[in-house]
Design an enzyme around this catalytic site. Sequence first.
Site, mmCIF file in Angstrom:
data_model
loop_
_atom_site.group_PDB
_atom_site.id
_atom_site.type_symbol
_atom_site.label_atom_id
_atom_site.label_comp_id
_atom_site.label_asym_id
_atom_site.label_seq_id
_atom_site.Cartn_x
_atom_site.Cartn_y
_atom_site.Cartn_z
ATOM 1 N N LYS A 53 81.092 49.165 -21.850
ATOM 2 C CA LYS A 53 82.394 48.579 -21.518
ATOM 3 C C LYS A 53 83.452 49.676 -21.477
ATOM 4 C CE LYS A 53 81.059 44.061 -23.131
ATOM 5 N NZ LYS A 53 80.776 43.180 -24.251
ATOM 6 N N GLN A 97 83.196 41.798 -29.866
ATOM 7 C CA GLN A 97 81.768 41.774 -29.541
ATOM 8 C C GLN A 97 81.023 40.836 -30.494
ATOM 9 O OE1 GLN A 97 80.394 43.623 -26.872
ATOM 10 N NE2 GLN A 97 78.592 42.409 -27.318
ATOM 11 N N ASP A 120 87.181 37.360 -22.272
ATOM 12 C CA ASP A 120 85.832 36.792 -22.310
ATOM 13 C C ASP A 120 85.852 35.314 -21.913
ATOM 14 O OD1 ASP A 120 83.578 38.262 -22.773
ATOM 15 O OD2 ASP A 120 83.760 38.258 -24.963
#
Length: 284
Positions: A53, A97, A120
Amino acid sequence: MAQRIDGKLISAQIREELKEECKAFVAANGYAPGLAVVIVGEDPASQVYVRNKKKGCEEIGYYSEVHELPASTTQEELNALVDRLNADERIHGILVQLPLPKHLDETEVLLRIRPEKDVDAFHPYNVGKIMIGDYDFLPCTPAGVMALLERSGVEISGKRCVVIGRSNIVGKPMAMLLLHANGTVTVCHSRTKELASVCREADILVVAIGRADFVGADMVKPGAVVIDVGMNRRADGKLTGDVDYNAVEPIASAITPVPGGVGPMTITMLLKNTLTAARKAAEK
Ligand code: NAP
Protein backbone atom coordinates in the site's frame (compact mmCIF):
# COMPACT_ATOMS: atom_id res chain seq x y z
CA MET A 1 -11.16 -20.44 -25.29
CA ALA A 2 -12.10 -17.86 -22.68
CA GLN A 3 -10.88 -14.27 -22.66
CA ARG A 4 -8.36 -14.02 -19.83
CA ILE A 5 -9.26 -10.95 -17.76
CA ASP A 6 -5.85 -9.55 -16.90
CA GLY A 7 -6.06 -7.81 -13.52
CA LYS A 8 -2.38 -6.93 -13.55
CA LEU A 9 -2.71 -5.04 -16.81
CA ILE A 10 -5.99 -3.31 -15.92
CA SER A 11 -4.62 -2.38 -12.50
CA ALA A 12 -1.49 -0.87 -14.11
CA GLN A 13 -3.67 1.15 -16.51
CA ILE A 14 -5.78 2.54 -13.65
CA ARG A 15 -2.64 3.42 -11.66
CA GLU A 16 -1.26 5.34 -14.65
CA GLU A 17 -4.53 7.27 -14.81
CA LEU A 18 -4.37 7.93 -11.06
CA LYS A 19 -0.82 9.28 -11.44
CA GLU A 20 -2.08 11.89 -13.91
CA GLU A 21 -5.09 12.71 -11.74
CA CYS A 22 -2.80 13.06 -8.72
CA LYS A 23 -0.57 15.51 -10.64
CA ALA A 24 -3.63 17.60 -11.54
CA PHE A 25 -4.79 17.49 -7.90
CA VAL A 26 -1.39 18.67 -6.63
CA ALA A 27 -1.30 21.44 -9.24
CA ALA A 28 -4.75 22.65 -8.19
CA ASN A 29 -4.38 22.36 -4.43
CA GLY A 30 -0.68 22.59 -3.62
CA TYR A 31 -0.59 19.35 -1.64
CA ALA A 32 -0.90 15.63 -2.38
CA PRO A 33 -3.65 13.23 -1.32
CA GLY A 34 -2.57 11.52 1.92
CA LEU A 35 -3.13 7.99 3.18
CA ALA A 36 -2.35 6.70 6.68
CA VAL A 37 -2.07 2.96 7.20
CA VAL A 38 -2.12 1.58 10.72
CA ILE A 39 -0.83 -1.89 11.49
CA VAL A 40 -0.85 -3.48 14.92
CA GLY A 41 1.31 -6.53 15.61
CA GLU A 42 3.53 -8.58 13.36
CA ASP A 43 1.25 -10.66 11.14
CA PRO A 44 3.53 -11.36 8.12
CA ALA A 45 0.72 -11.27 5.51
CA SER A 46 -0.54 -7.94 6.86
CA GLN A 47 2.99 -6.54 6.78
CA VAL A 48 3.26 -7.41 3.07
CA TYR A 49 -0.12 -5.75 2.33
CA VAL A 50 0.92 -2.62 4.23
CA ARG A 51 4.25 -2.40 2.39
CA ASN A 52 2.46 -2.73 -0.95
CA LYS A 53 0.00 0.00 0.00
CA LYS A 54 2.84 2.37 0.89
CA LYS A 55 4.68 1.52 -2.31
CA GLY A 56 1.49 2.11 -4.33
CA CYS A 57 1.11 5.56 -2.73
CA GLU A 58 4.70 6.49 -3.52
CA GLU A 59 4.42 5.41 -7.14
CA ILE A 60 1.34 7.55 -7.72
CA GLY A 61 2.66 10.57 -5.85
CA TYR A 62 0.57 10.50 -2.68
CA TYR A 63 1.73 11.44 0.78
CA SER A 64 1.66 8.35 3.00
CA GLU A 65 2.32 7.38 6.58
CA VAL A 66 2.64 3.90 8.04
CA HIS A 67 2.03 3.58 11.77
CA GLU A 68 3.45 0.31 13.03
CA LEU A 69 2.24 -0.38 16.56
CA PRO A 70 3.35 -3.26 18.79
CA ALA A 71 0.98 -6.19 19.45
CA SER A 72 0.73 -4.97 23.06
CA THR A 73 -1.01 -1.71 21.98
CA THR A 74 -4.09 -0.95 24.08
CA GLN A 75 -7.50 0.04 22.74
CA GLU A 76 -7.01 3.53 24.19
CA GLU A 77 -3.69 3.95 22.39
CA LEU A 78 -5.14 2.80 19.08
CA ASN A 79 -8.21 5.02 19.50
CA ALA A 80 -5.96 7.99 20.27
CA LEU A 81 -3.98 7.42 17.06
CA VAL A 82 -7.18 7.20 15.01
CA ASP A 83 -8.39 10.46 16.63
CA ARG A 84 -5.11 12.12 15.75
CA LEU A 85 -5.30 10.95 12.12
CA ASN A 86 -8.97 12.02 11.94
CA ALA A 87 -7.87 15.55 12.83
CA ASP A 88 -4.76 15.63 10.60
CA GLU A 89 -5.37 17.71 7.45
CA ARG A 90 -2.60 15.98 5.50
CA ILE A 91 -4.42 12.66 5.87
CA HIS A 92 -7.45 12.07 3.65
CA GLY A 93 -7.70 8.32 4.01
CA ILE A 94 -7.19 6.10 7.07
CA LEU A 95 -6.86 2.37 6.83
CA VAL A 96 -6.50 0.13 9.85
CA GLN A 97 -5.11 -3.18 8.65
CA LEU A 98 -7.25 -6.13 9.77
CA PRO A 99 -7.20 -8.50 11.54
CA LEU A 100 -6.24 -6.75 14.77
CA PRO A 101 -4.80 -8.70 17.72
CA LYS A 102 -7.61 -10.42 19.63
CA HIS A 103 -7.65 -8.05 22.62
CA LEU A 104 -8.57 -5.10 20.37
CA ASP A 105 -12.12 -4.35 19.28
CA GLU A 106 -12.23 -3.99 15.47
CA THR A 107 -15.76 -2.59 15.41
CA GLU A 108 -14.84 0.13 17.89
CA VAL A 109 -11.88 1.18 15.75
CA LEU A 110 -13.81 1.11 12.46
CA LEU A 111 -16.59 3.21 14.01
CA ARG A 112 -14.02 5.73 15.19
CA ILE A 113 -12.62 6.50 11.74
CA ARG A 114 -14.37 9.54 10.30
CA PRO A 115 -16.60 8.24 7.44
CA GLU A 116 -15.11 10.76 5.00
CA LYS A 117 -11.65 9.25 5.66
CA ASP A 118 -12.87 5.63 5.61
CA VAL A 119 -11.23 4.59 2.34
CA ASP A 120 -11.88 0.90 3.06
CA ALA A 121 -15.64 1.68 3.17
CA PHE A 122 -16.15 -0.53 6.24
CA HIS A 123 -17.79 2.12 8.46
CA PRO A 124 -21.53 1.39 8.83
CA TYR A 125 -22.25 4.89 7.49
CA ASN A 126 -20.49 4.06 4.22
CA VAL A 127 -21.97 0.55 4.14
CA GLY A 128 -25.42 2.16 4.41
CA LYS A 129 -24.63 4.59 1.62
CA ILE A 130 -23.64 1.71 -0.64
CA MET A 131 -27.00 0.05 0.10
CA ILE A 132 -28.80 3.25 -0.93
CA GLY A 133 -26.65 3.59 -4.05
CA ASP A 134 -25.34 7.07 -3.13
CA TYR A 135 -21.74 6.42 -2.21
CA ASP A 136 -18.34 8.10 -2.22
CA PHE A 137 -16.26 4.97 -1.56
CA LEU A 138 -16.71 1.36 -2.48
CA PRO A 139 -15.01 -1.50 -0.64
CA CYS A 140 -11.85 -2.18 -2.57
CA THR A 141 -12.26 -5.82 -3.66
CA PRO A 142 -15.83 -5.60 -5.03
CA ALA A 143 -14.93 -2.25 -6.63
CA GLY A 144 -11.98 -4.00 -8.27
CA VAL A 145 -14.28 -6.69 -9.67
CA MET A 146 -16.61 -4.02 -11.10
CA ALA A 147 -13.66 -2.26 -12.74
CA LEU A 148 -12.49 -5.56 -14.27
CA LEU A 149 -15.95 -6.22 -15.71
CA GLU A 150 -16.31 -2.68 -17.06
CA ARG A 151 -12.89 -2.56 -18.65
CA SER A 152 -13.33 -6.00 -20.18
CA GLY A 153 -16.54 -4.88 -21.87
CA VAL A 154 -18.80 -7.20 -19.87
CA GLU A 155 -22.40 -5.96 -19.93
CA ILE A 156 -24.11 -6.43 -16.53
CA SER A 157 -27.54 -4.92 -17.13
CA GLY A 158 -30.22 -7.59 -17.34
CA LYS A 159 -27.73 -10.44 -16.77
CA ARG A 160 -28.17 -13.24 -14.25
CA CYS A 161 -25.43 -12.73 -11.67
CA VAL A 162 -24.58 -15.26 -8.96
CA VAL A 163 -22.25 -14.38 -6.09
CA ILE A 164 -20.97 -17.23 -3.93
CA GLY A 165 -20.06 -15.85 -0.50
CA ARG A 166 -21.86 -13.34 1.72
CA SER A 167 -19.09 -11.74 3.77
CA ASN A 168 -19.35 -8.06 4.64
CA ILE A 169 -16.05 -7.41 2.87
CA VAL A 170 -16.71 -9.15 -0.44
CA GLY A 171 -19.94 -11.07 -1.05
CA LYS A 172 -22.60 -8.67 0.25
CA PRO A 173 -21.22 -5.43 -1.25
CA MET A 174 -20.44 -7.33 -4.47
CA ALA A 175 -24.09 -8.35 -4.78
CA MET A 176 -25.19 -4.77 -4.13
CA LEU A 177 -22.90 -3.33 -6.81
CA LEU A 178 -24.11 -5.86 -9.40
CA LEU A 179 -27.68 -4.94 -8.43
CA HIS A 180 -26.94 -1.21 -8.86
CA ALA A 181 -25.58 -2.09 -12.31
CA ASN A 182 -28.99 -3.68 -13.09
CA GLY A 183 -27.93 -7.31 -12.80
CA THR A 184 -30.43 -9.87 -11.49
CA VAL A 185 -28.52 -11.07 -8.48
CA THR A 186 -28.56 -14.27 -6.42
CA VAL A 187 -26.30 -14.63 -3.37
CA CYS A 188 -25.22 -18.13 -2.35
CA HIS A 189 -23.55 -19.35 0.84
CA SER A 190 -22.75 -22.48 2.79
CA ARG A 191 -26.44 -23.31 3.36
CA THR A 192 -27.50 -22.88 -0.27
CA LYS A 193 -29.19 -25.98 -1.61
CA GLU A 194 -28.39 -27.25 -5.12
CA LEU A 195 -25.53 -24.79 -5.39
CA ALA A 196 -24.25 -26.17 -8.70
CA SER A 197 -27.60 -25.75 -10.43
CA VAL A 198 -28.01 -22.19 -9.10
CA CYS A 199 -24.52 -21.34 -10.34
CA ARG A 200 -25.26 -22.82 -13.75
CA GLU A 201 -27.92 -20.14 -14.24
CA ALA A 202 -25.31 -17.39 -13.99
CA ASP A 203 -24.21 -15.27 -16.92
CA ILE A 204 -21.75 -13.71 -14.47
CA LEU A 205 -20.45 -15.87 -11.61
CA VAL A 206 -18.43 -14.22 -8.84
CA VAL A 207 -16.79 -16.63 -6.41
CA ALA A 208 -15.58 -15.49 -2.96
CA ILE A 209 -15.53 -18.53 -0.70
CA GLY A 210 -11.97 -19.24 0.38
CA ARG A 211 -11.77 -22.88 -0.79
CA ALA A 212 -9.19 -23.90 -3.34
CA ASP A 213 -10.55 -25.03 -6.72
CA PHE A 214 -14.11 -25.35 -5.34
CA VAL A 215 -15.92 -24.33 -8.55
CA GLY A 216 -15.61 -26.87 -11.33
CA ALA A 217 -17.02 -27.07 -14.85
CA ASP A 218 -20.26 -28.62 -13.54
CA MET A 219 -21.09 -25.28 -11.83
CA VAL A 220 -20.60 -23.05 -14.85
CA LYS A 221 -22.91 -22.32 -17.78
CA PRO A 222 -21.11 -22.43 -21.13
CA GLY A 223 -20.27 -18.85 -22.11
CA ALA A 224 -20.45 -17.46 -18.55
CA VAL A 225 -18.07 -14.80 -17.22
CA VAL A 226 -16.28 -16.18 -14.15
CA ILE A 227 -14.62 -13.93 -11.57
CA ASP A 228 -12.49 -15.66 -8.95
CA VAL A 229 -11.94 -13.59 -5.80
CA GLY A 230 -10.47 -16.49 -3.83
CA MET A 231 -6.90 -16.43 -2.56
CA ASN A 232 -5.84 -19.72 -1.07
CA ARG A 233 -2.39 -21.09 -0.27
CA ARG A 234 -1.76 -24.63 -1.40
CA ALA A 235 0.42 -26.98 0.64
CA ASP A 236 3.31 -26.20 -1.76
CA GLY A 237 2.92 -22.48 -0.95
CA LYS A 238 1.41 -21.58 -4.35
CA LEU A 239 -1.49 -19.15 -4.52
CA THR A 240 -4.69 -20.53 -5.99
CA GLY A 241 -8.26 -19.34 -6.43
CA ASP A 242 -11.70 -20.76 -5.58
CA VAL A 243 -12.23 -21.77 -9.21
CA ASP A 244 -10.60 -24.75 -10.89
CA TYR A 245 -9.17 -22.60 -13.70
CA ASN A 246 -8.11 -25.41 -16.01
CA ALA A 247 -11.51 -27.10 -15.83
CA VAL A 248 -13.60 -23.93 -16.18
CA GLU A 249 -11.55 -21.93 -18.69
CA PRO A 250 -12.57 -24.04 -21.73
CA ILE A 251 -16.30 -23.39 -21.19
CA ALA A 252 -16.31 -19.80 -19.87
CA SER A 253 -16.38 -16.77 -22.19
CA ALA A 254 -14.10 -14.81 -19.85
CA ILE A 255 -12.29 -15.67 -16.61
CA THR A 256 -9.89 -14.12 -14.11
CA PRO A 257 -6.74 -16.05 -13.20
CA VAL A 258 -5.31 -16.37 -9.68
CA PRO A 259 -2.83 -14.83 -9.21
CA GLY A 260 -3.14 -11.87 -11.59
CA GLY A 261 -6.91 -11.34 -11.60
CA VAL A 262 -8.84 -9.67 -8.79
CA GLY A 263 -5.86 -9.54 -6.41
CA PRO A 264 -3.92 -6.69 -8.08
CA MET A 265 -7.08 -4.55 -8.25
CA THR A 266 -7.69 -4.28 -4.51
CA ILE A 267 -4.88 -1.87 -3.58
CA THR A 268 -5.50 0.08 -6.80
CA MET A 269 -9.08 0.70 -5.69
CA LEU A 270 -7.80 1.83 -2.28
CA LEU A 271 -5.58 4.36 -4.04
CA LYS A 272 -8.56 5.52 -6.08
CA ASN A 273 -10.65 5.94 -2.91
CA THR A 274 -7.85 8.03 -1.36
CA LEU A 275 -7.95 10.46 -4.27
CA THR A 276 -11.74 10.64 -4.01
CA ALA A 277 -11.44 11.43 -0.28
CA ALA A 278 -8.86 14.15 -0.95
CA ARG A 279 -11.07 15.70 -3.65
CA LYS A 280 -14.08 15.69 -1.34
CA ALA A 281 -12.03 17.34 1.43
CA ALA A 282 -10.71 19.97 -1.01
CA GLU A 283 -14.27 20.85 -2.10
CA LYS A 284 -15.17 21.87 1.46
P1 NAP B 1 -15.28 -15.34 4.43
O1 NAP B 1 -15.60 -14.17 5.28
O2 NAP B 1 -14.70 -16.55 5.02
O3 NAP B 1 -16.65 -15.76 3.68
C1 NAP B 1 -16.72 -16.89 2.89
C2 NAP B 1 -18.12 -17.04 2.35
O4 NAP B 1 -18.16 -18.23 1.56
C3 NAP B 1 -19.19 -17.20 3.44
O5 NAP B 1 -20.32 -16.40 3.13
C4 NAP B 1 -19.52 -18.69 3.40
O6 NAP B 1 -20.87 -18.99 3.70
C5 NAP B 1 -19.26 -19.03 1.95
N1 NAP B 1 -18.92 -20.44 1.81
C6 NAP B 1 -17.98 -21.14 2.48
N2 NAP B 1 -18.00 -22.42 2.10
C7 NAP B 1 -18.99 -22.54 1.19
C8 NAP B 1 -19.51 -23.62 0.45
N3 NAP B 1 -19.03 -24.87 0.59
N4 NAP B 1 -20.53 -23.39 -0.40
C9 NAP B 1 -21.03 -22.15 -0.55
N5 NAP B 1 -20.58 -21.07 0.14
C10 NAP B 1 -19.57 -21.28 1.00
O7 NAP B 1 -14.33 -14.94 3.23
P2 NAP B 1 -14.09 -13.53 2.45
O8 NAP B 1 -13.37 -12.58 3.33
O9 NAP B 1 -15.35 -13.10 1.77
O10 NAP B 1 -13.05 -14.05 1.35
C11 NAP B 1 -13.39 -15.02 0.39
C12 NAP B 1 -12.16 -15.37 -0.43
O11 NAP B 1 -11.74 -14.19 -1.11
C13 NAP B 1 -10.96 -15.81 0.38
O12 NAP B 1 -10.22 -16.76 -0.37
C14 NAP B 1 -10.13 -14.55 0.53
O13 NAP B 1 -8.76 -14.81 0.72
C15 NAP B 1 -10.39 -13.91 -0.79
N6 NAP B 1 -10.20 -12.45 -0.78
C16 NAP B 1 -9.46 -11.93 -1.77
C17 NAP B 1 -9.25 -10.57 -1.85
C18 NAP B 1 -8.45 -10.01 -2.96
O14 NAP B 1 -7.93 -8.92 -2.86
N7 NAP B 1 -8.34 -10.73 -4.07
C19 NAP B 1 -9.81 -9.73 -0.89
C20 NAP B 1 -10.62 -10.27 0.10
C21 NAP B 1 -10.82 -11.65 0.15
P3 NAP B 1 -21.53 -18.74 5.16
O15 NAP B 1 -21.75 -17.26 5.24
O16 NAP B 1 -22.78 -19.52 5.11
O17 NAP B 1 -20.52 -19.23 6.15
